[in-house]
Write an enzyme that holds these catalytic residues in place. Structure first.
Site, PDB file in Angstrom:
ATOM      1  N   CYS A 381       1.197  -1.140   0.018  1.00 17.43           N
ATOM      2  CA  CYS A 381      -0.035  -0.015   0.118  1.00 17.43           C
ATOM      3  C   CYS A 381       0.439   1.351  -0.076  1.00 17.43           C
ATOM      4  O   CYS A 381       1.487   1.630  -1.050  1.00 17.43           O
ATOM      5  CB  CYS A 381      -0.741   0.412   0.955  1.00 17.43           C
ATOM      6  SG  CYS A 381      -2.782   1.106   0.777  1.00 17.43           S
ATOM      7  N   HIS A 507      -3.490  -4.450   0.493  1.00 19.42           N
ATOM      8  CA  HIS A 507      -3.031  -5.260   1.164  1.00 19.42           C
ATOM      9  C   HIS A 507      -3.119  -6.856   1.624  1.00 19.42           C
ATOM     10  O   HIS A 507      -4.139  -7.479   1.880  1.00 19.42           O
ATOM     11  CB  HIS A 507      -4.079  -4.979   2.253  1.00 19.42           C
ATOM     12  CG  HIS A 507      -3.675  -3.477   3.161  1.00 19.42           C
ATOM     13  ND1 HIS A 507      -3.198  -2.983   3.878  1.00 19.42           N
ATOM     14  CD2 HIS A 507      -4.011  -2.226   2.255  1.00 19.42           C
ATOM     15  CE1 HIS A 507      -2.742  -2.120   3.779  1.00 19.42           C
ATOM     16  NE2 HIS A 507      -3.402  -0.979   2.738  1.00 19.42           N
ATOM     17  N   GLU A 509      -1.636  -8.612   3.428  1.00 14.31           N
ATOM     18  CA  GLU A 509      -1.332  -9.276   5.105  1.00 14.31           C
ATOM     19  C   GLU A 509      -3.132  -9.660   5.168  1.00 14.31           C
ATOM     20  O   GLU A 509      -2.876 -10.513   6.999  1.00 14.31           O
ATOM     21  CB  GLU A 509      -0.553  -8.338   5.402  1.00 14.31           C
ATOM     22  CG  GLU A 509      -1.122  -7.151   5.887  1.00 14.31           C
ATOM     23  CD  GLU A 509      -0.921  -5.620   4.608  1.00 14.31           C
ATOM     24  OE1 GLU A 509      -1.318  -6.182   4.167  1.00 14.31           O
ATOM     25  OE2 GLU A 509      -1.363  -4.497   5.351  1.00 14.31           O
TER      26      GLU A 509
HETATM   27  N1  GLN Z   1      -1.767   6.852   2.842  1.00 11.22           N
HETATM   28  C1  GLN Z   1      -2.132   5.688   1.825  1.00 11.22           C
HETATM   29  C2  GLN Z   1      -3.546   6.270   1.036  1.00 11.22           C
HETATM   30  O1  GLN Z   1      -4.275   6.815   1.684  1.00 11.22           O
HETATM   31  C3  GLN Z   1      -1.722   4.605   1.964  1.00 11.22           C
HETATM   32  C4  GLN Z   1      -2.789   3.564   2.782  1.00 11.22           C
HETATM   33  C5  GLN Z   1      -2.506   2.151   3.436  1.00 11.22           C
HETATM   34  O2  GLN Z   1      -1.188   2.828   3.722  1.00 11.22           O
HETATM   35  N2  GLN Z   1      -2.802   1.186   4.079  1.00 11.22           N
HETATM   36  O3  GLN Z   1      -3.335   5.850  -0.210  1.00 11.22           O
END
Ligand code: GLN
Length: 538
Positions: A381, A507, A509
């Site tokens: 992410c 994600h 994970e």
């Molecule tokens: N802050 C970034 C976004 O909102 C990444 C978010 C995250 O890593 N979950 O796109």
């Protein structure tokens, strides 16, 4: 339909969630279908708006629900697919009741905690039971017995038990039996008092799970049994685990917890076959290989902020019969000391998700170090956004490239908000959330790792790779190896020619389990082993 309620006493952080999840493992291995639900007494509608300092990780489900991290344990320990019905907060309960009140649904009645709030809580248990069609619904109550905000939940489950009848419901209380060093003894009084507190409310626990540092001897078990009014066999010892949380199901099986639960609930099943689980523990305790990887983050001092990430790395190790030492690095430290100094000696570098500017420059340095030195890199992410920014700055030579999250005025916003997100003003539940399809590029590293071209992964972010820069990025060799099926959003980037440099906008994970390690983590650990020991795992 059978119901098990798991409450906690004495102190928080006893690992109630792990206990509930482990019981889930054992019951599934006895051939029963289960589901597990968490009640959180706080007033936030969900933990999505809470800081990791308050709450730890926010765990995301297929349906996009932002939930408590205990749901991560439930999914990792069992085969259940959870939905937003599996996490209920006081905030949701009040929101529903107040909406009904404004609609006039209460027909002029005074709206009260009992029965209206308690009924709503019970509705949620029934809804989940009907929706899941499971043999057993396990419900874990967050907080500790005696908390004011937990009282409506305890009242609700007391009433619920009355309704469904004694052979269909079990109360399991997780309590603490502290070892007092000066006396050299385990003490049962806190447990007695916490059970007394429950009985005052009208709940007599059937089973006590005693968390302790030292074994409970027969005399102590007898004492707890007598003072807490449970049979001797229902005083279950749950010692601190030595190696891994995945030992808990085996420990509880040795204490015959699952057998007892089935007997109390009149369920005839064969014993749980835990061979697969034992094999996992063997790989965790005595792995054939070893590797060290670094996680570069912002909430490194918090144990729970990257829970699923750390677990998934360990699963990647299980898949390779490889013990993983996870070294945690504060991104700000890299800003001060430089990447080389801080990150030497690692087999791989992982940058997890995150929000907010602090530490971002340190993460960019870490990604650059990994890319330039050929150190295996896995970005999740924010970790993919960082990889993109780094590539734009150092390969495309756009030295002010950034994400508009961190620099709204950047002349090269390689990561930016999509039009739709720009209009969003409310914070709760408004990100790109939940399970979505992703199309992989044939022959890419992602394709090789997954062994398929269409995958489904969970999301939780607002910002995206800016399509205006795609051509430039790809022109200089960054491969966008995964996109949404319509091709509009970048999902995976990789650097070909590098031993292992891959980052995803989603994600992974949230979908890894010890019995089914996620391919990205499996590949990352294998690559880290090669980098560290100059030879592949055979
Ligand atoms: N802050 C970034 C976004 O909102 C990444 C978010 C995250 O890593 N979950 O796109």
């Amino acid at each position: 339909m059978k119901y098990i309620f798991v409450t906690g006493g004495v102190v928080s952080s006893l690992g109630k969630g792990l206990t509930a999840a482990s019981l889930g493992t054992l019951l599934e291995k006895r051939g029963l279908s289960i589901t597990i639900q968490k009640f959180d007494p706080y007033l936030n509608v969900d933990p999505g708006t809470m800081s990791p300092y308050q709450h730890g990780e926010v765990y995301v489900l297929d349906d996009g629900a932002e939930t408590d991290l205990d749901l991560g344990h439930y999914e990792r320990f069992t085969n259940v697919k959870l939905t937003r019905l599996n996490n209920l907060t006081s905030g949701q309960v009040y929101q529903t009741v107040l909406d009904k009140e404004r609609n006039g649904d209460y027909l002029g009645k005074t709206v009260q905690v009992i029965p209206h709030i308690t009924d709503e809580i019970q509705n949620r248990i029934t809804q989940l039971a009907e929706h899941s069609k499971a043999d057993i619904v396990i419900t874990e109550l967050g907080g500790t017995t005696g908390d004011i905000e937990g009282l409506p939940f305890l009242e609700a489950i007391r009433e619920f038990a009355l309704e469904v009848g004694p052979t269909n419901v079990l109360f399991m209380h997780v309590t603490y039996v502290p070892f007092i060093k000066a006396a050299g003894e385990l003490k049962t009084k806190p447990t007695q008092q916490s059970v007394a507190k429950l009985r005052e409310i009208g709940i007599a626990p059937h089973i006590l799970i005693c968390r302790c540092e030292k074994p409970l001897d027969a005399e102590l078990r007898q004492k707890i049994s007598l003072f807490c009014n449970v049979p001797r066999e229902a005083v279950i010892e749950e010692m601190d685990v030595e190696h891994s949380i995945y030992e808990v199901p085996l420990m509880l099986q040795r204490e015959r917890l699952d057998e007892l639960v089935c007997r109390y609930l009149h369920l005839e099943t064969p014993p749980a076959d835990m061979t697969e689980w034992q094999d996992i523990i063997r790989k965790l305790i005595a792995p054939r290989h070893r590797v060290r990887v670094g996680v570069v983050g912002k909430y490194i001092e918090l144990q729970d902020a990257y829970k699923s990430v750390y677990e998934s790395v360990i699963h990647g190790g299980i898949a390779n019969d490889c013990g993983v030492e996870i070294v945690k690095f504060d991104a700000e430290q890299i800003e001060q000391l430089g990447a080389e100094k801080v990150l030497g000696g690692l087999g791989g570098i992982l940058i997890p998700g995150g929000f907010g500017e602090r530490g971002v420059e340190g993460k960019i340095l870490a990604a650059q170090y990994a890319r330039e030195k050929g150190v295996p890199y896995l970005g999740l992410c924010l970790g993919m956004q960082i990889a993109t920014i780094e590539f734009a700055r150092n390969v495309l030579k756009l030295d002010k490239a950034h994400s508009t999250e961190f620099d709204p005025e950047s002349p090269h916003p390689v990561i930016a908000l999509q039009e739709g997100q720009k209009k969003v003003s409310k914070k709760g539940g408004t990100m790109r959330l939940g399970l979505q399809a992703c199309q992989l590029k044939e022959g890419s590293l992602a394709n090789q790792l997954y062994g398929s071209l269409l995958i489904h992964e969970r999301h939780r972010h607002r910002y995206e790779l800016n399509n205006c820069y795609r051509e430039q990025l790809e022109g200089k060799g960054l491969v966008i190896s995964g996109t949404t099926p319509d091709g509009t959003l970048a999902e995976v980037v990789e650097v070909p020619g590098h031993p292992f440099y891959i980052a995803c906008q989603y994600h992974p994970e949230f979908q890894s389990k010890p019995i089914r390690p996620h391919p990205l983590f499996k590949g990352f650990i294998a690559a880290a082993h090669v980098y560290m020991h100059q030879k592949p795992i055979s």
